[in-house]
Design a protein around this motif. Structure first.
Motif, mmCIF file in Angstrom:
data_model
loop_
_atom_site.group_PDB
_atom_site.id
_atom_site.type_symbol
_atom_site.label_atom_id
_atom_site.label_comp_id
_atom_site.label_asym_id
_atom_site.label_seq_id
_atom_site.Cartn_x
_atom_site.Cartn_y
_atom_site.Cartn_z
ATOM 1 N N LEU A 148 0.821 -1.204 0.000
ATOM 2 C CA LEU A 148 0.000 0.000 0.000
ATOM 3 C C LEU A 148 0.857 1.257 0.000
ATOM 4 N N ALA A 149 1.983 1.222 0.708
ATOM 5 C CA ALA A 149 2.802 2.421 0.879
ATOM 6 C C ALA A 149 4.239 2.044 1.188
ATOM 7 N N GLY A 150 5.128 3.008 0.964
ATOM 8 C CA GLY A 150 6.542 2.827 1.296
ATOM 9 C C GLY A 150 7.120 4.112 1.849
ATOM 10 N N VAL A 151 8.231 3.988 2.554
ATOM 11 C CA VAL A 151 8.906 5.133 3.161
ATOM 12 C C VAL A 151 10.382 5.072 2.779
ATOM 13 N N LEU A 152 10.927 6.204 2.369
ATOM 14 C CA LEU A 152 12.353 6.302 2.048
ATOM 15 C C LEU A 152 12.924 7.513 2.777
ATOM 16 N N THR A 153 13.854 7.263 3.703
ATOM 17 C CA THR A 153 14.424 8.334 4.510
ATOM 18 C C THR A 153 15.862 8.617 4.080
ATOM 19 N N GLU A 154 16.184 9.899 3.927
ATOM 20 C CA GLU A 154 17.537 10.336 3.593
ATOM 21 C C GLU A 154 17.986 11.337 4.655
ATOM 22 N N MET A 155 19.294 11.371 4.901
ATOM 23 C CA MET A 155 19.797 12.178 6.011
ATOM 24 C C MET A 155 21.141 12.787 5.657
ATOM 25 N N GLU A 156 21.389 13.965 6.219
ATOM 26 C CA GLU A 156 22.722 14.556 6.155
ATOM 27 C C GLU A 156 23.074 15.036 7.558
ATOM 28 N N GLY A 157 24.303 14.786 7.960
ATOM 29 C CA GLY A 157 24.694 15.216 9.297
ATOM 30 C C GLY A 157 26.155 14.910 9.564
ATOM 31 N N GLU A 158 26.552 15.096 10.801
ATOM 32 C CA GLU A 158 27.904 14.811 11.253
ATOM 33 C C GLU A 158 27.849 13.651 12.233
ATOM 34 N N ALA A 159 28.992 13.308 12.789
ATOM 35 C CA ALA A 159 29.050 12.131 13.662
ATOM 36 C C ALA A 159 28.120 12.247 14.862
ATOM 37 N N ASP A 160 27.954 13.464 15.383
ATOM 38 C CA ASP A 160 27.205 13.617 16.632
ATOM 39 C C ASP A 160 25.879 14.355 16.470
ATOM 40 N N ARG A 161 25.547 14.776 15.247
ATOM 41 C CA ARG A 161 24.275 15.489 15.107
ATOM 42 C C ARG A 161 23.733 15.368 13.687
ATOM 43 N N VAL A 162 22.429 15.465 13.600
ATOM 44 C CA VAL A 162 21.743 15.431 12.309
ATOM 45 C C VAL A 162 21.589 16.859 11.805
ATOM 46 N N SER A 163 21.949 17.097 10.563
ATOM 47 C CA SER A 163 21.710 18.401 9.955
ATOM 48 C C SER A 163 20.272 18.485 9.450
ATOM 49 N N TRP A 164 19.891 17.519 8.629
ATOM 50 C CA TRP A 164 18.497 17.439 8.177
ATOM 51 C C TRP A 164 18.132 16.005 7.839
ATOM 52 N N VAL A 165 16.848 15.732 7.870
ATOM 53 C CA VAL A 165 16.307 14.440 7.461
ATOM 54 C C VAL A 165 15.151 14.706 6.500
ATOM 55 N N VAL A 166 15.121 13.951 5.412
ATOM 56 C CA VAL A 166 13.989 13.986 4.491
ATOM 57 C C VAL A 166 13.296 12.631 4.564
ATOM 58 N N VAL A 167 12.034 12.636 4.945
ATOM 59 C CA VAL A 167 11.243 11.408 5.024
ATOM 60 C C VAL A 167 10.271 11.408 3.842
ATOM 61 N N GLY A 168 10.539 10.551 2.880
ATOM 62 C CA GLY A 168 9.669 10.433 1.712
ATOM 63 C C GLY A 168 8.629 9.345 1.938
ATOM 64 N N ILE A 169 7.378 9.671 1.658
ATOM 65 C CA ILE A 169 6.265 8.739 1.886
ATOM 66 C C ILE A 169 5.425 8.668 0.617
ATOM 67 N N GLY A 170 5.190 7.467 0.145
ATOM 68 C CA GLY A 170 4.317 7.279 -1.005
ATOM 69 C C GLY A 170 3.182 6.346 -0.643
ATOM 70 N N VAL A 171 1.944 6.805 -0.822
ATOM 71 C CA VAL A 171 0.774 5.998 -0.472
ATOM 72 C C VAL A 171 -0.164 5.911 -1.672
ATOM 73 N N ASN A 172 -0.540 4.709 -2.038
ATOM 74 C CA ASN A 172 -1.553 4.518 -3.072
ATOM 75 C C ASN A 172 -2.924 4.760 -2.437
ATOM 76 N N VAL A 173 -3.469 5.929 -2.645
ATOM 77 C CA VAL A 173 -4.743 6.271 -1.994
ATOM 78 C C VAL A 173 -5.885 6.063 -2.994
#
Length: 305
Positions: free
Chosen positions: A177-202
Protein backbone atom coordinates in the motif's frame (compact mmCIF):
# COMPACT_ATOMS: atom_id res chain seq x y z
CA UNK A 1 -0.11 29.58 4.69
CA UNK A 2 0.55 32.70 6.75
CA UNK A 3 -1.31 33.43 9.97
CA UNK A 4 -3.48 36.23 8.53
CA UNK A 5 -4.62 34.09 5.60
CA UNK A 6 -5.43 31.26 7.97
CA UNK A 7 -7.42 33.71 10.13
CA UNK A 8 -9.35 34.84 7.03
CA UNK A 9 -10.21 31.21 6.28
CA UNK A 10 -11.28 30.55 9.85
CA UNK A 11 -13.58 33.57 9.72
CA UNK A 12 -15.07 32.48 6.39
CA UNK A 13 -15.69 28.99 7.75
CA UNK A 14 -17.97 30.46 10.43
CA UNK A 15 -20.36 31.81 7.79
CA UNK A 16 -20.82 34.82 5.51
CA UNK A 17 -18.75 37.82 6.54
CA UNK A 18 -18.29 41.18 4.89
CA UNK A 19 -14.95 42.67 3.85
CA UNK A 20 -15.16 45.58 6.34
CA UNK A 21 -16.02 43.21 9.19
CA UNK A 22 -13.10 40.97 8.27
CA UNK A 23 -10.77 43.97 8.13
CA UNK A 24 -11.87 45.15 11.57
CA UNK A 25 -11.65 41.70 13.11
CA UNK A 26 -8.13 41.06 11.78
CA UNK A 27 -6.92 44.65 12.11
CA UNK A 28 -5.87 44.88 8.45
CA UNK A 29 -6.97 47.08 5.54
CA UNK A 30 -9.90 46.14 3.28
CA UNK A 31 -7.43 45.95 0.41
CA UNK A 32 -5.38 43.40 2.38
CA UNK A 33 -8.53 41.34 2.95
CA UNK A 34 -9.25 41.36 -0.79
CA UNK A 35 -5.68 40.24 -1.56
CA UNK A 36 -5.91 37.37 0.90
CA UNK A 37 -9.28 36.27 -0.49
CA UNK A 38 -7.87 36.32 -4.05
CA UNK A 39 -4.83 34.31 -2.94
CA UNK A 40 -7.12 31.73 -1.35
CA UNK A 41 -9.15 31.51 -4.54
CA UNK A 42 -5.95 30.93 -6.51
CA UNK A 43 -5.06 28.13 -4.06
CA UNK A 44 -8.32 26.39 -4.95
CA UNK A 45 -10.78 27.55 -2.30
CA UNK A 46 -14.16 28.46 -3.76
CA UNK A 47 -15.16 31.77 -2.18
CA UNK A 48 -18.32 33.50 -3.41
CA UNK A 49 -19.24 37.14 -2.99
CA UNK A 50 -22.84 37.55 -1.83
CA UNK A 51 -24.94 40.42 -0.46
CA UNK A 52 -24.02 39.26 3.04
CA UNK A 53 -20.30 39.19 2.26
CA UNK A 54 -17.78 36.50 1.43
CA UNK A 55 -18.97 32.89 1.57
CA UNK A 56 -16.67 29.85 1.64
CA UNK A 57 -18.59 27.44 -0.58
CA UNK A 58 -16.11 24.60 -1.10
CA UNK A 59 -12.74 23.34 0.13
CA UNK A 60 -10.87 21.37 -2.58
CA UNK A 61 -10.26 17.69 -1.92
CA UNK A 62 -6.48 18.00 -2.35
CA UNK A 63 -3.68 20.45 -2.99
CA UNK A 64 -2.28 23.41 -1.05
CA UNK A 65 -5.52 23.36 0.96
CA UNK A 66 -4.00 20.51 3.04
CA UNK A 67 -2.68 23.22 5.38
CA UNK A 68 -6.24 24.32 6.18
CA UNK A 69 -7.37 22.48 9.31
CA UNK A 70 -4.01 20.74 9.74
CA UNK A 71 -3.20 20.27 13.42
CA UNK A 72 0.58 20.02 12.93
CA UNK A 73 3.21 22.73 12.33
CA UNK A 74 3.99 22.00 8.69
CA UNK A 75 4.09 24.32 5.69
CA UNK A 76 2.90 22.63 2.48
CA UNK A 77 4.49 23.11 -0.95
CA UNK A 78 2.13 21.53 -3.48
CA UNK A 79 2.82 20.33 -7.02
CA UNK A 80 0.33 18.92 -9.52
CA UNK A 81 3.17 16.80 -10.94
CA UNK A 82 6.81 16.43 -9.91
CA UNK A 83 9.79 14.29 -10.81
CA UNK A 84 10.53 13.39 -7.19
CA UNK A 85 9.28 14.91 -3.93
CA UNK A 86 12.46 13.69 -2.20
CA UNK A 87 14.66 15.52 -4.72
CA UNK A 88 12.74 18.75 -4.14
CA UNK A 89 12.82 18.22 -0.36
CA UNK A 90 16.61 17.83 -0.43
CA UNK A 91 16.87 21.15 -2.30
CA UNK A 92 14.76 22.82 0.38
CA UNK A 93 16.80 21.19 3.15
CA UNK A 94 20.03 22.48 1.61
CA UNK A 95 18.49 25.98 1.65
CA UNK A 96 17.77 25.72 5.37
CA UNK A 97 14.08 24.77 5.28
CA UNK A 98 12.45 23.05 8.25
CA UNK A 99 9.03 21.42 8.72
CA UNK A 100 8.12 21.78 5.05
CA UNK A 101 6.00 19.14 3.33
CA UNK A 102 6.52 18.69 -0.41
CA UNK A 103 3.26 17.21 -1.69
CA UNK A 104 2.28 16.09 -5.18
CA UNK A 105 -0.72 14.61 -6.95
CA UNK A 106 1.57 12.76 -9.37
CA UNK A 107 5.23 11.71 -9.12
CA UNK A 108 6.88 10.70 -12.37
CA UNK A 109 10.45 9.90 -11.30
CA UNK A 110 10.17 8.51 -7.81
CA UNK A 111 12.27 5.73 -6.35
CA UNK A 112 12.13 3.41 -3.39
CA UNK A 113 14.68 1.46 -1.39
CA UNK A 114 17.69 0.08 -3.24
CA UNK A 115 17.00 2.64 -5.97
CA UNK A 116 13.96 0.73 -7.22
CA UNK A 117 11.45 2.58 -9.38
CA UNK A 118 8.37 3.78 -7.50
CA UNK A 119 5.21 4.35 -9.54
CA UNK A 120 3.38 7.49 -8.40
CA UNK A 121 0.19 7.94 -10.46
CA UNK A 122 -2.33 10.73 -10.01
CA UNK A 123 -4.67 10.08 -7.10
CA UNK A 124 -2.02 8.99 -4.61
CA UNK A 125 -0.27 10.82 -1.80
CA UNK A 126 3.36 11.46 -2.72
CA UNK A 127 5.05 13.54 -0.07
CA UNK A 128 8.42 14.30 1.51
CA UNK A 129 8.94 15.93 4.89
CA UNK A 130 11.90 18.23 5.52
CA UNK A 131 12.91 17.86 9.17
CA UNK A 132 15.68 19.07 11.46
CA UNK A 133 15.27 16.72 14.42
CA UNK A 134 17.19 17.00 17.65
CA UNK A 135 18.40 13.42 17.39
CA UNK A 136 21.80 11.74 17.12
CA UNK A 137 22.28 10.16 13.65
CA UNK A 138 22.05 6.65 15.13
CA UNK A 139 18.45 7.35 16.18
CA UNK A 140 17.30 8.71 12.80
CA UNK A 141 15.80 5.31 11.77
CA UNK A 142 13.07 5.93 14.35
CA UNK A 143 11.66 8.56 11.98
CA UNK A 144 11.28 5.94 9.27
CA UNK A 145 9.37 3.69 11.64
CA UNK A 146 7.27 6.65 12.83
CA UNK A 147 6.29 7.43 9.24
CA UNK A 148 5.23 3.82 8.63
CA UNK A 149 3.10 3.91 11.80
CA UNK A 150 1.53 7.23 10.76
CA UNK A 151 0.58 5.83 7.35
CA UNK A 152 -0.85 2.69 8.92
CA UNK A 153 -2.96 4.64 11.39
CA UNK A 154 -4.32 6.94 8.67
CA UNK A 155 -5.12 3.91 6.50
CA UNK A 156 -6.89 2.11 9.33
CA UNK A 157 -8.99 5.20 10.04
CA UNK A 158 -9.99 5.03 6.37
CA UNK A 159 -11.12 1.42 6.83
CA UNK A 160 -8.04 -0.33 5.43
CA UNK A 161 -6.56 -3.27 7.44
CA UNK A 162 -2.98 -2.05 6.95
CA UNK A 163 0.10 -3.52 8.64
CA UNK A 164 3.84 -2.79 8.53
CA UNK A 165 6.47 -5.03 7.01
CA UNK A 166 9.92 -4.28 8.41
CA UNK A 167 11.33 -1.77 8.03
CA UNK A 168 9.24 0.60 5.95
CA UNK A 169 6.55 -1.02 3.79
CA UNK A 170 2.85 -0.80 4.60
CA UNK A 171 0.88 -3.80 3.39
CA UNK A 172 -2.70 -4.93 3.00
CA UNK A 173 -2.39 -8.69 3.13
CA UNK A 174 0.61 -9.38 0.90
CA UNK A 175 0.11 -6.35 -1.34
CA UNK A 176 1.99 -3.08 -0.94
CA UNK A 177 0.00 0.00 0.00
CA UNK A 178 2.80 2.42 0.88
CA UNK A 179 6.54 2.83 1.30
CA UNK A 180 8.91 5.13 3.16
CA UNK A 181 12.35 6.30 2.05
CA UNK A 182 14.42 8.33 4.51
CA UNK A 183 17.54 10.34 3.59
CA UNK A 184 19.80 12.18 6.01
CA UNK A 185 22.72 14.56 6.15
CA UNK A 186 24.69 15.22 9.30
CA UNK A 187 27.90 14.81 11.25
CA UNK A 188 29.05 12.13 13.66
CA UNK A 189 27.21 13.62 16.63
CA UNK A 190 24.28 15.49 15.11
CA UNK A 191 21.74 15.43 12.31
CA UNK A 192 21.71 18.40 9.95
CA UNK A 193 18.50 17.44 8.18
CA UNK A 194 16.31 14.44 7.46
CA UNK A 195 13.99 13.99 4.49
CA UNK A 196 11.24 11.41 5.02
CA UNK A 197 9.67 10.43 1.71
CA UNK A 198 6.26 8.74 1.89
CA UNK A 199 4.32 7.28 -1.01
CA UNK A 200 0.77 6.00 -0.47
CA UNK A 201 -1.55 4.52 -3.07
CA UNK A 202 -4.74 6.27 -1.99
CA UNK A 203 -7.36 6.95 -4.69
CA UNK A 204 -5.52 4.93 -7.32
CA UNK A 205 -7.35 2.28 -9.38
CA UNK A 206 -5.82 -1.17 -9.43
CA UNK A 207 -5.17 -0.97 -13.19
CA UNK A 208 -2.66 1.85 -12.55
CA UNK A 209 -0.65 -0.16 -10.01
CA UNK A 210 2.02 -2.87 -10.22
CA UNK A 211 0.83 -6.45 -9.80
CA UNK A 212 1.91 -6.74 -6.15
CA UNK A 213 0.41 -3.40 -5.03
CA UNK A 214 -2.96 -2.21 -3.79
CA UNK A 215 -4.59 1.09 -2.82
CA UNK A 216 -6.96 2.55 -0.27
CA UNK A 217 -9.54 2.81 -3.06
CA UNK A 218 -9.21 -0.90 -3.91
CA UNK A 219 -9.60 -1.91 -0.26
CA UNK A 220 -12.12 0.55 1.16
CA UNK A 221 -13.28 2.90 -1.61
CA UNK A 222 -12.23 6.46 -2.41
CA UNK A 223 -11.43 8.80 0.47
CA UNK A 224 -10.83 12.52 0.89
CA UNK A 225 -7.08 12.80 0.32
CA UNK A 226 -6.82 16.13 2.11
CA UNK A 227 -8.12 14.55 5.32
CA UNK A 228 -6.01 11.43 4.77
CA UNK A 229 -2.74 13.34 4.47
CA UNK A 230 -3.67 15.61 7.37
CA UNK A 231 -4.16 12.59 9.62
CA UNK A 232 -0.87 11.11 8.39
CA UNK A 233 1.02 14.32 9.19
CA UNK A 234 -0.68 14.75 12.56
CA UNK A 235 0.14 11.19 13.62
CA UNK A 236 3.75 11.59 12.49
CA UNK A 237 4.08 14.90 14.34
CA UNK A 238 2.84 13.30 17.57
CA UNK A 239 5.28 10.40 17.26
CA UNK A 240 8.33 12.55 16.51
CA UNK A 241 7.51 14.60 19.61
CA UNK A 242 7.74 11.46 21.76
CA UNK A 243 10.12 9.00 20.11
CA UNK A 244 9.81 6.61 23.09
CA UNK A 245 6.37 5.76 21.71
CA UNK A 246 7.58 4.86 18.21
CA UNK A 247 8.71 1.27 18.80
CA UNK A 248 5.64 0.24 20.87
CA UNK A 249 3.40 1.75 18.17
CA UNK A 250 5.38 -0.02 15.44
CA UNK A 251 5.09 -3.38 17.21
CA UNK A 252 1.35 -2.87 17.62
CA UNK A 253 0.95 -2.42 13.84
CA UNK A 254 3.55 -4.95 12.65
CA UNK A 255 2.93 -7.75 10.17
CA UNK A 256 6.53 -8.99 10.42
CA UNK A 257 6.75 -9.97 14.09
CA UNK A 258 6.06 -13.65 14.56
CA UNK A 259 6.71 -14.35 10.89
CA UNK A 260 9.41 -16.55 9.43
CA UNK A 261 11.56 -14.19 7.38
CA UNK A 262 14.52 -14.01 5.05
CA UNK A 263 16.51 -10.76 5.24
CA UNK A 264 19.10 -9.95 2.59
CA UNK A 265 21.88 -7.90 4.20
CA UNK A 266 25.29 -6.67 3.08
CA UNK A 267 26.86 -9.53 4.99
CA UNK A 268 24.59 -12.23 3.61
CA UNK A 269 21.24 -13.82 4.31
CA UNK A 270 19.52 -14.05 7.70
CA UNK A 271 16.70 -16.60 7.97
CA UNK A 272 14.55 -17.25 11.00
CA UNK A 273 11.61 -16.00 13.04
CA UNK A 274 11.21 -12.25 13.54
CA UNK A 275 10.67 -11.82 17.28
CA UNK A 276 11.13 -8.12 18.04
CA UNK A 277 12.20 -4.66 16.94
CA UNK A 278 14.70 -2.87 19.20
CA UNK A 279 16.27 0.62 19.20
CA UNK A 280 16.80 2.30 16.86
CA UNK A 281 14.69 0.03 14.64
CA UNK A 282 16.72 -3.17 14.31
CA UNK A 283 14.87 -6.40 13.60
CA UNK A 284 15.63 -9.27 15.97
CA UNK A 285 15.60 -12.60 14.14
CA UNK A 286 15.70 -15.92 15.97
CA UNK A 287 17.86 -18.20 13.81
CA UNK A 288 19.16 -21.73 14.26
CA UNK A 289 22.40 -20.16 15.53
CA UNK A 290 20.77 -17.77 17.98
CA UNK A 291 19.34 -14.26 17.84
CA UNK A 292 20.62 -11.88 15.20
CA UNK A 293 19.96 -8.13 15.10
CA UNK A 294 19.50 -6.80 11.57
CA UNK A 295 19.86 -3.03 11.19
CA UNK A 296 19.27 -2.82 7.43
CA UNK A 297 18.20 -5.21 4.72
CA UNK A 298 15.53 -6.42 2.37
CA UNK A 299 12.95 -8.45 4.28
CA UNK A 300 10.80 -11.22 2.82
CA UNK A 301 8.01 -13.00 4.68
CA UNK A 302 8.29 -16.77 4.24
CA UNK A 303 5.76 -19.53 4.58
CA UNK A 304 5.98 -21.43 7.89
CA UNK A 305 8.12 -24.55 7.76
Amino acid sequence: MNDTRRAVLDALADGPISGPELANRLDVSRNAVWKHVEALREAGFEIETANTGYVLSEIPEFGPTVEYGLDAPFEVEYHESIESTNDRARELAADGAEDVVVLADEQVGGRGRLDREWVGPSGGVWTSLVLRPNLPPAHAPLLTLAAAVAVTRAAREAGVPAEIKWPNDVLVGKEKLAGVLTEMEGEADRVSWVVVGIGVNVNVPGASLPEDATSVQESAGSVNRRIFVQRLLEEFDALRADTDEVLPAWRENAATLGQRVRVETRDGEVVGKAVDVVPPGALVVETDDGEVRVHAGDCEHLRPV
